[in-house]
Design a protein around this motif. Structure first.
Motif, short mmCIF file in Angstrom:
data_model
loop_
_atom_site.label_atom_id
_atom_site.label_comp_id
_atom_site.label_asym_id
_atom_site.label_seq_id
_atom_site.Cartn_x
_atom_site.Cartn_y
_atom_site.Cartn_z
N GLY A 151 1.01 4.22 -2.91
CA GLY A 151 1.21 5.58 -2.59
C GLY A 151 2.25 6.47 -3.11
O GLY A 151 2.02 7.53 -3.86
N ILE B 38 0.75 -1.20 0.27
CA ILE B 38 0.01 -0.11 0.20
C ILE B 38 0.85 1.10 0.15
O ILE B 38 0.50 2.24 -0.61
CB ILE B 38 -1.04 -0.10 1.30
CG1 ILE B 38 -1.63 -1.28 1.27
CG2 ILE B 38 -1.90 1.30 1.14
CD1 ILE B 38 -2.58 -1.52 -0.01
N CYS C 158 -1.92 6.45 1.84
CA CYS C 158 -1.22 5.27 1.21
C CYS C 158 -0.09 5.50 2.16
O CYS C 158 0.69 4.55 2.58
CB CYS C 158 -1.14 5.24 -0.13
SG CYS C 158 -2.44 4.60 -1.08
N MET D 183 -8.58 1.25 0.67
CA MET D 183 -8.27 2.35 -0.35
C MET D 183 -9.16 2.30 -1.44
O MET D 183 -9.26 3.49 -2.19
CB MET D 183 -6.96 2.19 -0.65
CG MET D 183 -5.77 2.66 0.39
SD MET D 183 -6.11 4.12 1.06
CE MET D 183 -6.03 5.28 -0.02
#
Length: 345
Positions: free
Chosen positions: A201, A197, A253, A267
């Motif tokens: 980002g 994750i 993120c 997300m």
């Protein structure tokens, strides 16, 4: 190591497509069907003592292959006297940023659509009990040159079979690509699925701005910035064209504490990906109020970074690498040359 599950003469290898630390990737055609594949060629001598890496990659790909249209499939694997061969989808559409830069324009909703697709694939990987550990633009490839081609997550060489719970912490070794690695990897406090994750980002930031959030003059400063979560949406003129919702997505993120970092499923529920109406900053020159074109700023940053990299590689980095890795590189190159010369037709 894999057993000989297929007869080597079923394939004919062609041109070399790329090269990594332990392997080369060649184009291969299945003689009977005429279908083309990307074939990862791994020299056995080079992998002595590291056989678990190949076994692990096969185990990972068996879990995720053919299960998702945006994840490369492992179709076959076999061995010869000198090499191991893994046959994957041949992604002929090019890398993510090459494709973006080849377009005439590129808008925030385009970025959101790409991130949504990739995040869904990440969710599938995580639900399958896998952590990728090396998500980056270079490992996001398009299946074909067609405009509507699927984007694919590739290169599962660093991936690991992982627990199904988000909180499951299994790994402590440092691995990945520095600019995309999460703080917990550098701190060696244990890491798992949340590292993917974090990487998403960084990728999203890159998709919107054309550079990574922790880009610094050297790797030590970059690592310190990552550990501290020290990034900004600057320069202001670049990010004025990006919506606050997109920036909030990136910030979520890039949560430093992996226990507080959202999951892929969470997300996907973020407004930037989930809202029916796309988010963007209107182009003041557009008569219809359409989104601002992000491509000019992105290309400017990519071009500047490319020039900087060439200068650094030509002066400092290559000298340092030459001193530290001279013997290792000679050995690797020798084995990779042997792999490339071997004919399997």
């Amino acid at each position: 190591m894999p057993s000989s599950v297929t007869v080597p003469c079923q394939y004919r290898t062609g041109k070399t497509l790329g090269s990594g630390t332990y392997a080369i990737v060649k184009e291969a055609v299945h003689i009977k069907t005429g279908k083309y594949y990307a074939c990862k060629v791994i020299n056995k001598k080079l992998m002595e003592g590291r056989e678990f890496m190949v076994r692990n990659e096969i185990a990972v790909l068996k879990r995720v292959s053919s299960g998702h249209s945006n994840i490369v499939t492992l179709y076959d694997y076999f061995e010869t006297t000198n090499n191991l061969y893994l046959c994957f989808d041949l992604c002929s559409g090019g890398e993510l940023f090459d494709r973006i830069c080849a377009k005439g324009n590129y808008h925030e909703p385009d970025a959101a659509a790409l991130v949504r697709t990739i995040m869904k694939a990440v969710q599938y990987i995580h639900d399958s009990g896998i952590v990728h550990r090396d998500l980056k633009p270079e490992n996001l490839l398009f299946r074909t040159p067609a405009e509507d081609a699927d984007i694919m997550i590739a290169d599962f060489g660093l991936s690991r079979v992982h627990g199904r719970r988000k909180s499951s912490i299994c790994f402590t070794e440092i691995c990945g690509t520095p600019g995309y690695m999460a703080p917990e990897i550098f701190k060696k406090t244990g890491h798992g699925k949340p590292v993917d994750i974090w990487a998403m980002g960084v990728i999203t930031y890159f998709l919107l701005g054309g550079y990574t959030p922790f880009d610094r003059d050297n790797q030590q400063l970059e690592m310190q910035a990552i550990i501290a979560g020290d990034y900004k949406f600057e320069p202001a003129e670049y990010w004025a064209n990006v919506s606050d919702v997109a920036k909030d997505f990136v910030s979520n993120c890039l949560t430093v504490d992996p226990k507080k970092r959202p999951t892929a499923a969470e997300m996907l529920e973020h407004g930037w990906l989930a809202d029916e109406k796309p988010h963007y900053v209107p182009d003041p020159e557009s008569p219809t109020g359409g989104p601002t074109d992000l491509l000019p700023h992105i290309q400017k940053r990519l071009d500047a970074k490319s020039r900087f990299r060439r200068a650094v590689w030509g002066i400092t980095a290559m000298r340092r690498l030459a001193r530290v890795r001279a013997n290792f590189k000679r050995t690797v190159n020798k084995y990779k040359e042997e792999s490339e010369k071997e004919e399997i037709n």
